[in-house]
Design a protein around this motif. Sequence first.
Motif, PDB file in Angstrom:
ATOM      1  N   GLN A   1      -3.762  -1.042  -8.185  1.00 50.30           N
ATOM      2  CA  GLN A   1      -5.108  -0.569  -7.867  1.00 50.30           C
ATOM      3  C   GLN A   1      -5.034   0.821  -7.253  1.00 50.30           C
ATOM      4  N   ASP A   2      -5.919   1.709  -7.670  1.00 50.91           N
ATOM      5  CA  ASP A   2      -5.922   3.084  -7.187  1.00 50.91           C
ATOM      6  C   ASP A   2      -6.827   3.194  -5.967  1.00 50.91           C
ATOM      7  N   SER A   3      -6.275   3.685  -4.865  1.00 47.58           N
ATOM      8  CA  SER A   3      -7.043   3.823  -3.632  1.00 47.58           C
ATOM      9  C   SER A   3      -7.505   5.258  -3.393  1.00 47.58           C
ATOM     10  N   SER A   4      -7.326   6.129  -4.369  1.00 47.96           N
ATOM     11  CA  SER A   4      -7.756   7.511  -4.207  1.00 47.96           C
ATOM     12  C   SER A   4      -9.258   7.628  -4.402  1.00 47.96           C
ATOM     13  N   ALA A   5      -9.918   8.326  -3.479  1.00 48.77           N
ATOM     14  CA  ALA A   5     -11.372   8.474  -3.573  1.00 48.77           C
ATOM     15  C   ALA A   5     -11.783   9.523  -4.595  1.00 48.77           C
ATOM     16  N   PHE A   6     -10.874  10.457  -4.910  1.00 50.17           N
ATOM     17  CA  PHE A   6     -11.268  11.622  -5.699  1.00 50.17           C
ATOM     18  C   PHE A   6     -11.833  11.246  -7.069  1.00 50.17           C
TER      19      PHE A   6
ATOM     20  N   TYR B   1       0.861  -1.175   0.000  1.00 56.17           N
ATOM     21  CA  TYR B   1       0.000   0.000   0.000  1.00 56.17           C
ATOM     22  C   TYR B   1       0.905   1.236   0.000  1.00 56.17           C
ATOM     23  N   ILE B   2       0.938   1.951  -1.108  1.00 53.56           N
ATOM     24  CA  ILE B   2       1.795   3.129  -1.243  1.00 53.56           C
ATOM     25  C   ILE B   2       0.920   4.357  -1.001  1.00 53.56           C
ATOM     26  N   MET B   3       1.028   4.949   0.194  1.00 50.59           N
ATOM     27  CA  MET B   3       0.172   6.071   0.572  1.00 50.59           C
ATOM     28  C   MET B   3       0.925   7.389   0.638  1.00 50.59           C
ATOM     29  N   ALA B   4       2.194   7.384   0.258  1.00 48.47           N
ATOM     30  CA  ALA B   4       3.014   8.579   0.429  1.00 48.47           C
ATOM     31  C   ALA B   4       3.936   8.743  -0.770  1.00 48.47           C
ATOM     32  N   PRO B   5       4.482   9.938  -0.982  1.00 44.64           N
ATOM     33  CA  PRO B   5       5.473  10.129  -2.039  1.00 44.64           C
ATOM     34  C   PRO B   5       6.679   9.216  -1.828  1.00 44.64           C
TER      35      PRO B   5
ATOM     36  N   THR C   1       0.337  -7.443  -5.758  1.00 52.05           N
ATOM     37  CA  THR C   1      -0.668  -6.387  -5.785  1.00 52.05           C
ATOM     38  C   THR C   1      -0.095  -5.115  -5.163  1.00 52.05           C
ATOM     39  N   VAL C   2      -0.279  -4.002  -5.848  1.00 53.88           N
ATOM     40  CA  VAL C   2       0.112  -2.696  -5.320  1.00 53.88           C
ATOM     41  C   VAL C   2      -1.122  -1.803  -5.310  1.00 53.88           C
ATOM     42  N   ARG C   3      -1.416  -1.249  -4.164  1.00 56.71           N
ATOM     43  CA  ARG C   3      -2.515  -0.289  -4.042  1.00 56.71           C
ATOM     44  C   ARG C   3      -1.904   1.075  -3.741  1.00 56.71           C
ATOM     45  N   ILE C   4      -2.164   2.040  -4.600  1.00 58.12           N
ATOM     46  CA  ILE C   4      -1.500   3.334  -4.490  1.00 58.12           C
ATOM     47  C   ILE C   4      -2.523   4.442  -4.307  1.00 58.12           C
ATOM     48  N   TYR C   5      -2.231   5.343  -3.393  1.00 58.88           N
ATOM     49  CA  TYR C   5      -3.054   6.534  -3.217  1.00 58.88           C
ATOM     50  C   TYR C   5      -2.493   7.591  -4.171  1.00 58.88           C
ATOM     51  N   SER C   6      -3.206   7.829  -5.254  1.00 57.85           N
ATOM     52  CA  SER C   6      -2.648   8.593  -6.376  1.00 57.85           C
ATOM     53  C   SER C   6      -2.956  10.076  -6.307  1.00 57.85           C
ATOM     54  N   GLY C   7      -3.164  10.629  -5.117  1.00 58.30           N
ATOM     55  CA  GLY C   7      -3.318  12.073  -5.010  1.00 58.30           C
ATOM     56  C   GLY C   7      -2.139  12.774  -5.649  1.00 58.30           C
ATOM     57  N   SER C   8      -2.361  13.951  -6.216  1.00 62.11           N
ATOM     58  CA  SER C   8      -1.332  14.597  -7.047  1.00 62.11           C
ATOM     59  C   SER C   8      -0.058  14.890  -6.266  1.00 62.11           C
ATOM     60  N   PHE C   9      -0.171  15.230  -4.970  1.00 62.65           N
ATOM     61  CA  PHE C   9       1.036  15.498  -4.195  1.00 62.65           C
ATOM     62  C   PHE C   9       1.913  14.259  -4.118  1.00 62.65           C
ATOM     63  N   ASN C  10       1.293  13.099  -3.981  1.00 62.61           N
ATOM     64  CA  ASN C  10       2.054  11.858  -3.845  1.00 62.61           C
ATOM     65  C   ASN C  10       2.760  11.455  -5.124  1.00 62.61           C
ATOM     66  N   THR C  11       2.152  11.716  -6.268  1.00 67.01           N
ATOM     67  CA  THR C  11       2.645  11.126  -7.512  1.00 67.01           C
ATOM     68  C   THR C  11       3.396  12.086  -8.415  1.00 67.01           C
ATOM     69  N   ARG C  12       3.355  13.376  -8.150  1.00 69.80           N
ATOM     70  CA  ARG C  12       4.078  14.302  -9.034  1.00 69.80           C
ATOM     71  C   ARG C  12       5.536  14.420  -8.608  1.00 69.80           C
ATOM     72  N   THR C  13       6.385  14.724  -9.580  1.00 64.54           N
ATOM     73  CA  THR C  13       7.791  14.955  -9.278  1.00 64.54           C
ATOM     74  C   THR C  13       7.940  16.327  -8.618  1.00 64.54           C
TER      75      THR C  13
END
Length: 272
Positions: free
Chosen positions: A201-206, A150-154, A170-182
Amino acid sequence: MSLPLPAVIQQVAAHEQDTRAAKHELERLLPNLGSLPRWFETYQPSERIDCPAVIYTDLEPDDIFAIACIRYTTDFPVCIFSVDNNKWGKDEGGVYAKKLVMATAALGQAFLANLFILDGTDADVRVVADIRAKVKVEETNYSGKPSAWYIMAPGRGRLQSLLDHVPTTTVRIYSGSFNTRTPNMTPEDLAAIAAIADPIQDSSAFIFSGGAREFESLLSVWPSMEAEIQQINPVFIEAWHIFCAEFDGKLVNAGHPKLFAEPLTKDEKEHF
Protein backbone atom coordinates in the motif's frame (compact mmCIF):
# COMPACT_ATOMS: atom_id res chain seq x y z
CA MET A 1 21.15 23.71 36.54
CA SER A 2 19.53 22.33 33.39
CA LEU A 3 21.37 22.64 30.11
CA PRO A 4 19.63 24.64 27.37
CA LEU A 5 18.46 22.57 24.42
CA PRO A 6 21.26 23.71 22.03
CA ALA A 7 23.84 22.57 24.61
CA VAL A 8 22.14 19.16 24.91
CA ILE A 9 22.21 18.78 21.12
CA GLN A 10 25.86 19.82 21.02
CA GLN A 11 26.84 17.17 23.58
CA VAL A 12 24.90 14.46 21.73
CA ALA A 13 26.47 15.54 18.43
CA ALA A 14 29.94 15.18 19.94
CA HIS A 15 29.31 11.41 20.10
CA GLU A 16 27.56 10.90 16.77
CA GLN A 17 30.47 9.14 15.05
CA ASP A 18 29.19 6.24 17.16
CA THR A 19 25.44 6.52 16.65
CA ARG A 20 24.54 4.28 19.57
CA ALA A 21 26.89 6.14 21.92
CA ALA A 22 25.12 9.35 20.90
CA LYS A 23 21.79 7.75 21.79
CA HIS A 24 23.14 6.76 25.22
CA GLU A 25 24.41 10.30 25.74
CA LEU A 26 20.94 11.69 25.00
CA GLU A 27 19.42 9.20 27.46
CA ARG A 28 21.85 10.51 30.09
CA LEU A 29 20.88 14.11 29.34
CA LEU A 30 17.10 13.58 29.22
CA PRO A 31 16.42 15.34 32.56
CA ASN A 32 17.51 18.57 30.85
CA LEU A 33 14.57 18.32 28.45
CA GLY A 34 12.03 18.70 31.24
CA SER A 35 8.76 16.78 31.33
CA LEU A 36 8.58 14.73 28.14
CA PRO A 37 5.28 13.39 26.78
CA ARG A 38 4.34 9.90 27.95
CA TRP A 39 1.32 9.23 25.72
CA PHE A 40 3.41 7.22 23.23
CA GLU A 41 4.10 4.72 26.01
CA THR A 42 0.72 4.71 27.75
CA TYR A 43 -1.91 5.27 25.06
CA GLN A 44 -4.44 2.47 24.58
CA PRO A 45 -6.05 2.52 21.10
CA SER A 46 -9.83 2.24 21.20
CA GLU A 47 -9.78 0.47 17.84
CA ARG A 48 -6.40 -1.01 17.05
CA ILE A 49 -5.31 -2.74 13.87
CA ASP A 50 -5.16 -6.51 14.20
CA CYS A 51 -1.37 -6.93 13.95
CA PRO A 52 1.82 -5.36 15.34
CA ALA A 53 3.60 -2.56 13.49
CA VAL A 54 7.25 -2.24 12.48
CA ILE A 55 8.33 1.22 11.31
CA TYR A 56 11.48 1.79 9.24
CA THR A 57 12.19 5.52 9.30
CA ASP A 58 14.80 8.23 8.81
CA LEU A 59 13.07 10.38 11.47
CA GLU A 60 12.37 13.36 9.25
CA PRO A 61 9.64 15.60 10.75
CA ASP A 62 6.95 14.12 8.48
CA ASP A 63 7.93 10.65 9.69
CA ILE A 64 7.63 11.75 13.32
CA PHE A 65 4.08 12.90 12.67
CA ALA A 66 3.33 9.66 10.81
CA ILE A 67 4.71 7.55 13.68
CA ALA A 68 2.47 9.44 16.08
CA CYS A 69 -0.55 8.74 13.87
CA ILE A 70 0.31 5.04 13.59
CA ARG A 71 0.59 4.83 17.38
CA TYR A 72 -3.06 5.85 17.64
CA THR A 73 -4.03 2.68 15.78
CA THR A 74 -1.67 0.11 17.24
CA ASP A 75 0.21 -0.90 20.35
CA PHE A 76 3.77 0.34 20.89
CA PRO A 77 5.43 -0.16 17.47
CA VAL A 78 8.93 -1.47 16.78
CA CYS A 79 10.79 1.57 15.39
CA ILE A 80 14.02 1.38 13.37
CA PHE A 81 16.05 4.53 12.60
CA SER A 82 18.06 4.07 9.38
CA VAL A 83 20.92 6.57 9.52
CA ASP A 84 22.73 8.17 6.57
CA ASN A 85 25.86 9.70 8.10
CA ASN A 86 28.18 9.38 5.11
CA LYS A 87 29.86 12.48 3.66
CA TRP A 88 27.03 14.80 2.56
CA GLY A 89 24.54 12.25 3.86
CA LYS A 90 21.27 13.52 5.29
CA ASP A 91 22.32 12.82 8.89
CA GLU A 92 25.97 13.85 9.04
CA GLY A 93 27.31 17.07 10.49
CA GLY A 94 25.04 17.29 13.51
CA VAL A 95 21.72 16.40 11.83
CA TYR A 96 21.62 12.94 13.41
CA ALA A 97 21.78 14.40 16.93
CA LYS A 98 19.10 16.96 16.11
CA LYS A 99 16.78 14.25 14.76
CA LEU A 100 17.22 12.15 17.90
CA VAL A 101 16.44 15.09 20.16
CA MET A 102 13.50 16.27 18.02
CA ALA A 103 11.89 12.81 17.88
CA THR A 104 12.41 12.25 21.60
CA ALA A 105 10.89 15.63 22.43
CA ALA A 106 7.83 14.70 20.35
CA LEU A 107 7.40 11.04 21.31
CA GLY A 108 9.04 10.70 24.71
CA GLN A 109 11.60 8.73 26.67
CA ALA A 110 10.06 5.31 25.99
CA PHE A 111 10.32 5.90 22.24
CA LEU A 112 14.05 6.65 22.55
CA ALA A 113 14.70 3.73 24.88
CA ASN A 114 13.12 1.26 22.46
CA LEU A 115 14.52 2.77 19.24
CA PHE A 116 16.73 0.51 17.11
CA ILE A 117 19.48 2.19 15.07
CA LEU A 118 20.99 0.91 11.81
CA ASP A 119 23.95 2.90 10.51
CA GLY A 120 25.76 0.65 8.04
CA THR A 121 28.47 -0.44 10.50
CA ASP A 122 29.34 -3.98 11.56
CA ALA A 123 27.17 -3.51 14.66
CA ASP A 124 24.11 -3.71 12.41
CA VAL A 125 24.33 -7.52 12.41
CA ARG A 126 23.63 -7.63 16.15
CA VAL A 127 20.96 -4.94 15.89
CA VAL A 128 19.11 -6.85 13.16
CA ALA A 129 19.11 -9.93 15.40
CA ASP A 130 17.71 -7.82 18.26
CA ILE A 131 15.01 -6.42 15.96
CA ARG A 132 13.96 -9.91 14.86
CA ALA A 133 13.72 -11.03 18.48
CA LYS A 134 11.63 -7.98 19.42
CA VAL A 135 9.30 -8.43 16.45
CA LYS A 136 8.81 -12.08 17.39
CA VAL A 137 7.78 -11.09 20.94
CA GLU A 138 5.29 -8.52 19.62
CA GLU A 139 3.79 -11.03 17.19
CA THR A 140 3.38 -13.55 20.01
CA ASN A 141 1.20 -10.96 21.74
CA TYR A 142 -0.98 -10.94 18.62
CA SER A 143 -1.37 -14.74 18.47
CA GLY A 144 1.46 -15.00 15.96
CA LYS A 145 0.04 -12.62 13.35
CA PRO A 146 2.85 -11.14 11.21
CA SER A 147 3.65 -7.48 11.66
CA ALA A 148 2.69 -4.82 9.15
CA TRP A 149 5.81 -3.07 7.88
CA TYR A 150 5.87 0.69 7.31
CA ILE A 151 8.79 1.63 5.03
CA MET A 152 9.22 5.41 5.37
CA ALA A 153 12.88 5.73 4.43
CA PRO A 154 15.35 4.66 1.73
CA GLY A 155 16.47 1.07 2.20
CA ARG A 156 20.17 1.83 1.70
CA GLY A 157 20.82 -1.89 1.21
CA ARG A 158 19.62 -2.72 4.73
CA LEU A 159 16.17 -4.15 4.02
CA GLN A 160 17.35 -7.49 2.66
CA SER A 161 18.77 -8.62 6.01
CA LEU A 162 15.83 -7.10 7.90
CA LEU A 163 13.13 -8.76 5.80
CA ASP A 164 14.90 -12.04 5.08
CA HIS A 165 12.84 -14.04 7.60
CA VAL A 166 9.61 -12.05 7.36
CA PRO A 167 6.53 -13.94 6.09
CA THR A 168 4.11 -12.50 3.56
CA THR A 169 2.43 -9.49 5.12
CA THR A 170 1.09 -5.98 4.58
CA VAL A 171 3.72 -3.42 3.56
CA ARG A 172 2.95 0.28 3.56
CA ILE A 173 5.59 2.31 1.75
CA TYR A 174 6.13 6.04 1.50
CA SER A 175 7.02 6.18 -2.18
CA GLY A 176 8.46 9.69 -2.40
CA SER A 177 11.10 9.77 -5.14
CA PHE A 178 14.02 10.27 -2.74
CA ASN A 179 13.07 7.10 -0.86
CA THR A 180 12.59 4.84 -3.86
CA ARG A 181 15.19 5.90 -6.44
CA THR A 182 18.61 4.33 -6.66
CA PRO A 183 21.07 4.35 -5.01
CA ASN A 184 18.96 5.26 -1.98
CA MET A 185 16.83 2.15 -2.54
CA THR A 186 18.92 -0.69 -3.96
CA PRO A 187 17.63 -3.49 -6.23
CA GLU A 188 18.11 -5.83 -3.26
CA ASP A 189 15.92 -3.59 -1.10
CA LEU A 190 13.16 -3.60 -3.71
CA ALA A 191 13.39 -7.37 -4.15
CA ALA A 192 13.14 -7.85 -0.37
CA ILE A 193 9.99 -5.72 -0.24
CA ALA A 194 8.45 -7.49 -3.22
CA ALA A 195 9.11 -10.89 -1.64
CA ILE A 196 6.97 -10.19 1.45
CA ALA A 197 4.43 -7.58 0.32
CA ASP A 198 0.85 -8.84 0.00
CA PRO A 199 -0.67 -6.34 -0.21
CA ILE A 200 1.60 -3.36 -0.76
CA GLN A 201 0.00 0.00 0.00
CA ASP A 202 1.30 3.45 -0.92
CA SER A 203 1.31 5.96 1.93
CA SER A 204 2.51 8.91 -0.14
CA ALA A 205 0.06 11.81 -0.21
CA PHE A 206 1.42 13.33 -3.42
CA ILE A 207 -0.34 10.99 -5.85
CA PHE A 208 -3.67 11.24 -4.05
CA SER A 209 -3.94 15.00 -3.46
CA GLY A 210 -5.09 15.88 -6.99
CA GLY A 211 -2.83 18.93 -7.01
CA ALA A 212 -4.84 20.58 -4.21
CA ARG A 213 -2.64 23.22 -2.55
CA GLU A 214 -4.13 22.57 0.88
CA PHE A 215 -2.41 19.16 0.90
CA GLU A 216 1.04 20.42 -0.10
CA SER A 217 2.49 20.51 3.41
CA LEU A 218 1.79 20.04 7.09
CA LEU A 219 1.38 23.78 7.45
CA SER A 220 -1.24 24.02 4.71
CA VAL A 221 -3.20 21.12 6.24
CA TRP A 222 -2.90 22.52 9.79
CA PRO A 223 -2.21 26.29 9.66
CA SER A 224 -2.23 26.74 13.44
CA MET A 225 0.08 23.76 14.00
CA GLU A 226 3.08 25.61 15.44
CA ALA A 227 1.05 27.76 17.82
CA GLU A 228 -0.94 24.80 19.11
CA ILE A 229 2.09 22.55 19.61
CA GLN A 230 4.01 25.42 21.22
CA GLN A 231 1.38 25.49 23.96
CA ILE A 232 1.71 21.81 24.85
CA ASN A 233 5.25 20.87 23.78
CA PRO A 234 7.58 23.89 23.41
CA VAL A 235 10.70 21.68 23.57
CA PHE A 236 9.64 19.89 20.39
CA ILE A 237 9.02 23.17 18.56
CA GLU A 238 12.44 24.49 19.61
CA ALA A 239 14.11 21.24 18.53
CA TRP A 240 12.25 21.35 15.20
CA HIS A 241 13.45 24.90 14.49
CA ILE A 242 17.05 23.95 15.31
CA PHE A 243 16.81 20.90 13.04
CA CYS A 244 15.34 22.90 10.15
CA ALA A 245 18.09 25.53 10.29
CA GLU A 246 20.75 22.80 10.03
CA PHE A 247 18.95 20.61 7.50
CA ASP A 248 17.86 23.42 5.17
CA GLY A 249 21.29 25.00 5.39
CA LYS A 250 22.87 21.81 4.09
CA LEU A 251 20.46 21.74 1.14
CA VAL A 252 21.73 25.11 -0.11
CA ASN A 253 25.39 24.66 0.85
CA ALA A 254 27.36 25.76 -2.20
CA GLY A 255 29.82 22.91 -1.62
CA HIS A 256 27.16 20.20 -1.80
CA PRO A 257 27.91 17.96 -4.80
CA LYS A 258 24.23 17.63 -5.69
CA LEU A 259 23.25 21.29 -5.37
CA PHE A 260 23.77 22.04 -9.08
CA ALA A 261 22.34 19.94 -11.88
CA GLU A 262 25.47 20.44 -14.03
CA PRO A 263 29.15 20.83 -13.11
CA LEU A 264 30.14 24.44 -12.46
CA THR A 265 32.56 26.32 -14.63
CA LYS A 266 35.82 27.60 -13.14
CA ASP A 267 34.36 31.10 -12.80
CA GLU A 268 31.20 29.76 -11.18
CA LYS A 269 33.21 27.74 -8.68
CA GLU A 270 35.21 30.82 -7.73
CA HIS A 271 31.98 32.80 -7.38
CA PHE A 272 30.36 30.30 -5.03
